[in-house]
Write a protein that holds these residues in place. Sequence first.
Motif: not given
Length: 136
Positions: A25-50
């Motif tokens: 569940v923690l791993a799923v939440l990490v991925v969900a947080v990453w997906i939700v933060t996509g628009p905040v970071f404008h889906y940047s290369d750094t966002w994907q690299l993380v």
Amino acid sequence: MGTTAWYSSLAKSAAHFCGRPRVFVLAVLVVAVWIVTGPVFHYSDTWQLVINTGTTIVTFLMVFLIQNTQNRDTEAMQVKLDELIRATRGAHNALLDLEELEDDTLQAFRRRYQALATAARAELTQRLNHTGRPEP
């Protein structure tokens, strides 16, 4: 505590911990947080690299953890099977520690047991045809 004992203890604890539903569940939440933060970071290369770097590191470490767990489980199963062979009257003690034999020798054992199985099935089929039902 030696290096092997330390690693074995760590791997066992980590495997036990990582196999829990909460960790999934923690791993799923990490991925969900990453997906939700996509628009905040404008889906940047750094966002994907993380996420790419994080998942690569976790996968790399989990490969070793899983292999250690499988090796330990396989060894324990082999010891148990060896004990069953040793303790069973009429069993062939030559089959103890069979997994350590060279491939040629192992294949020779396999062919012998395949021949025994084929003969037993043929005998059963013959009895079935003779009486119309299998032996108890």
